[in-house]
Design a protein around this motif. Structure first.
Motif, PDB file in Angstrom:
ATOM      1  N   HIS A 102      99.889  36.077  21.661  1.00  0.00           N
ATOM      2  CA  HIS A 102      99.782  35.266  22.657  1.00  0.00           C
ATOM      3  C   HIS A 102      98.469  33.931  22.249  1.00  0.00           C
ATOM      4  N   VAL A 128     111.142  33.767  15.056  1.00  0.00           N
ATOM      5  CA  VAL A 128     111.919  34.512  16.311  1.00  0.00           C
ATOM      6  C   VAL A 128     111.705  36.002  16.359  1.00  0.00           C
ATOM      7  N   CYS A 141     109.221  37.861  16.466  1.00  0.00           N
ATOM      8  CA  CYS A 141     107.928  38.261  17.007  1.00  0.00           C
ATOM      9  C   CYS A 141     107.774  38.583  18.254  1.00  0.00           C
ATOM     10  N   PRO A 142     106.812  39.489  18.635  1.00  0.00           N
ATOM     11  CA  PRO A 142     106.835  40.149  19.985  1.00  0.00           C
ATOM     12  C   PRO A 142     106.703  39.105  21.200  1.00  0.00           C
ATOM     13  N   TRP A 143     105.952  37.843  20.892  1.00  0.00           N
ATOM     14  CA  TRP A 143     105.568  36.841  21.938  1.00  0.00           C
ATOM     15  C   TRP A 143     106.811  35.673  21.987  1.00  0.00           C
ATOM     16  N   LEU A 144     107.734  35.993  21.591  1.00  0.00           N
ATOM     17  CA  LEU A 144     109.181  34.857  21.413  1.00  0.00           C
ATOM     18  C   LEU A 144     109.187  34.443  22.878  1.00  0.00           C
ATOM     19  N   THR A 145     109.297  35.485  23.874  1.00  0.00           N
ATOM     20  CA  THR A 145     109.704  35.085  25.244  1.00  0.00           C
ATOM     21  C   THR A 145     108.779  34.235  25.804  1.00  0.00           C
ATOM     22  N   GLU A 146     107.471  34.194  25.558  1.00  0.00           N
ATOM     23  CA  GLU A 146     106.473  33.455  26.084  1.00  0.00           C
ATOM     24  C   GLU A 146     106.802  32.029  25.598  1.00  0.00           C
ATOM     25  N   PHE A 205     117.709  31.709  23.334  1.00  0.00           N
ATOM     26  CA  PHE A 205     116.510  31.647  24.352  1.00  0.00           C
ATOM     27  C   PHE A 205     116.183  30.415  24.772  1.00  0.00           C
ATOM     28  N   PRO A 210     104.599  46.818  19.774  1.00  0.00           N
ATOM     29  CA  PRO A 210     104.131  46.221  18.722  1.00  0.00           C
ATOM     30  C   PRO A 210     102.956  46.763  18.004  1.00  0.00           C
ATOM     31  N   ALA A 252     107.422  40.119  31.346  1.00  0.00           N
ATOM     32  CA  ALA A 252     108.243  38.807  31.429  1.00  0.00           C
ATOM     33  C   ALA A 252     107.972  38.148  30.107  1.00  0.00           C
ATOM     34  N   LEU A 253     106.947  38.266  29.530  1.00  0.00           N
ATOM     35  CA  LEU A 253     106.712  37.041  28.369  1.00  0.00           C
ATOM     36  C   LEU A 253     106.536  37.865  27.041  1.00  0.00           C
ATOM     37  N   TYR A 254     106.833  39.185  27.294  1.00  0.00           N
ATOM     38  CA  TYR A 254     106.391  39.993  25.891  1.00  0.00           C
ATOM     39  C   TYR A 254     107.394  41.108  25.783  1.00  0.00           C
ATOM     40  N   ARG A 255     108.198  41.541  24.848  1.00  0.00           N
ATOM     41  CA  ARG A 255     109.474  42.357  24.917  1.00  0.00           C
ATOM     42  C   ARG A 255     109.541  43.025  23.639  1.00  0.00           C
ATOM     43  N   TYR A 270     116.736  42.993  24.319  1.00  0.00           N
ATOM     44  CA  TYR A 270     115.736  43.807  24.474  1.00  0.00           C
ATOM     45  C   TYR A 270     116.144  44.968  25.210  1.00  0.00           C
ATOM     46  N   ALA A 290      98.206  37.917  29.498  1.00  0.00           N
ATOM     47  CA  ALA A 290      99.543  37.326  29.165  1.00  0.00           C
ATOM     48  C   ALA A 290     100.537  38.327  29.191  1.00  0.00           C
TER      49      ALA A 290
END
Lengths: 324, 324
Positions: A66, A88, A90-95, A172, B91, B119-122, B141, B276
């Motif tokens: 983040h 792609v 990595c854990p914060w891709l969705t953000e 995404f 992670p 929502a932002l971290y999966r 995910y 976040a």
């Protein structure tokens, strides 16, 4: 004061660049604008004067943390940063995917990822495990260094993974503007480089390759006349101490040559998350990234670019040449 | 003031506990110490008096974020927190595994994970994708809610994943002291619960199940005479406003019944990373977790436990009964 080159990070970039510069010093070759099939330089093809100094200030490693995302977005929106690329797996891709969807004009590429380099915080590949078994280190994540990755990865499986990363990004809602390679793993061997090259050709996306690289002799046989090469790539190294940070960038900008240069930077805040991500590794660590952030969001940097007639450009502009 | 029960998190815990308490209010059953094959209560089997008030203060969600790990470790070491459980697919597993290796006496179990709720971290599963296809939501995910997970997951694949999580934890040097279920997904159906039960039996590890749950009628037919059940489980709910936070815990401790209770808490710092991670979801959010941290590391809490003759115990103590 010199800092040793770190064991796990970024050596490939350094080695490629240093090798390229050394080779270029010995065999400088003809001027860039008389080479290749095009009589025009890349800058001219983009509509700029042949002597224009064009710069992509490029933030690496989006989606890792983040802290990286927040700092990179802030610098893209308010600083002198024109482009960035996303990891792609990595854990914060969705953000960052949410950001990309909400900001379709942001110049976001993919930082194709075959390594997971930090001590306390790891990620694996995107493709199904049984399709990319050679990508896994013994601990079940990607290899920590580009050397180990290049040594152990089956290139066919690397290609499966790279394509899976591109497809996942698209699923995404990310429409990447360019492709490059995290820790330079895809520049480690000709076979790996050709995977990157094929992906760029198939998706009609520019890849990060510069004439410096090509002059280094590494991949000249792989590149075709239609492949786009920028002129040079600059990145700071661990040999630069924190008190000389701004000086390095000021000199880089003042000495910028005409043509298209990418300046690779690494942004994040020096916060708890980033200090834990980069635990025990000051090179490319949290304070390093905060220094990059501070410089590239400063009024000093903006003024420096103006005073030196440097124009910030994006990969999107370059990519348009491939979509014609 | 009442806060609506959140859409994505922890409803199952609430529902199980509320259902159990309601059923118990109507059919309280015989006193606990006359039930089952053992004439002694679990507390007595552990060497405590039958009227001892024994409490496991248990921090959930380790490995989700650095903020969670840092706050939970601090509270385990300096606060009134006696136990915690780790989410293997997350992670920050490597960070908490390093801690577990360096602190083999820490009471760390596994918070078996079949959901990825933020929502932002999966995160995804640990097992090879082709072995656990039903665990994946469309975005690649784990499902965000326990309801969706329970509805869509093939129980055989859930068992493969749960076993893979236990084996991965062991490969990372974690010797778990107990097993429980993130967001209560393994309490959603009898079939899923039996997966948890079998894992506990096979690995000789206690699982989180209380007489409250059993009295709720949910799983009584699955439990055998040798399965260990603690007496009750308490957790704060979104209905408690921030100004009544300490009051809730003070009342919970003051009203503690003899026997073994687990108090489930959620620790993290209210920092950028955690805000976040828990974006747009104040329930179980960053400020919530900071409030839990503040209370369970306070002198007030320590004094409260002392004044009410509450003894903190661990799952390790309970687990010894299974290794005899």
């Amino acid at each position: 004061m010199s800092t040793p080159v770190p064991v796990s990070l970024g050596r490939s970039k350094l080695i490629v660049i240093i090798a390229a510069l050394l080779v270029y010093a010995v065999f400088p070759g003809p001027p860039a604008n008389t080479r290749g099939q095009e009589s025009k330089t890349l800058a001219e093809r983009l509509g700029y004067a042949a002597d224009a100094k064009l710069l992509i200030v490029h933030a690496d490693d989006l989606a890792v943390a983040h802290s990286v995302d927040a700092a990179s977005i802030k610098a893209l929106e308010t600083g002198s940063v024109s482009s960035a690329s996303i990891m792609v797996p990595c854990p914060w891709l969705t953000e960052i995917a949410g950001y990309a969807q909400a900001h379709p004009q942001a110049d976001l590429g993919l930082h194709l990822t075959l390594t997971s380099e930090w001590a306390l915080y790891r990620w694996g590949p995107v493709a199904a495990k049984n399709q990319v078994l050679s990508l896994f280190a013994r601990d079940g994540y990607l290899y920590p260094t580009e050397r180990e990755a290049a040594k152990n990865i089956n290139p066919r499986e690397a290609e499966v993974e790279i394509r899976a990363q591109i497809e996942k990004a698209r699923a995404f809602g990310i429409n990447p503007t360019h492709l490059d390679s995290h820790m330079g793993t895809l520049f480690q061997t000709k076979e790996l480089f050709e995977i990157l090259l094929r992906a760029g050709r198939d998706y009609k996306l520019p890849i990060l390759v510069s004439k410096d690289f090509a002059r280094g002799g590494l991949f000249t046989t792989s590149l075709g006349p239609n492949d786009i090469m920028i002129d040079s790539v600059i990145t700071i190294t661990p040999a630069v101490t924190s008190e000389h940070w701004a000086e390095f960038y000021i000199n880089a900008v003042k000495n910028l040559k005409p043509g298209i240069t990418e300046l690779i930077i690494h942004l994040a805040y020096d916060d708890e998350e980033m200090r834990a991500v980069t635990f025990n590794h000051p090179d490319w660590g949290a304070a390093w990234r905060q220094r990059d952030f501070d410089f590239f969001t400063s009024a000093q940097c903006r003024k420096l670019l103006e005073e030196n007639n440097v124009k910030l450009i994006t990969w999107r502009e370059i990519g348009k040449l491939l979509q014609k």
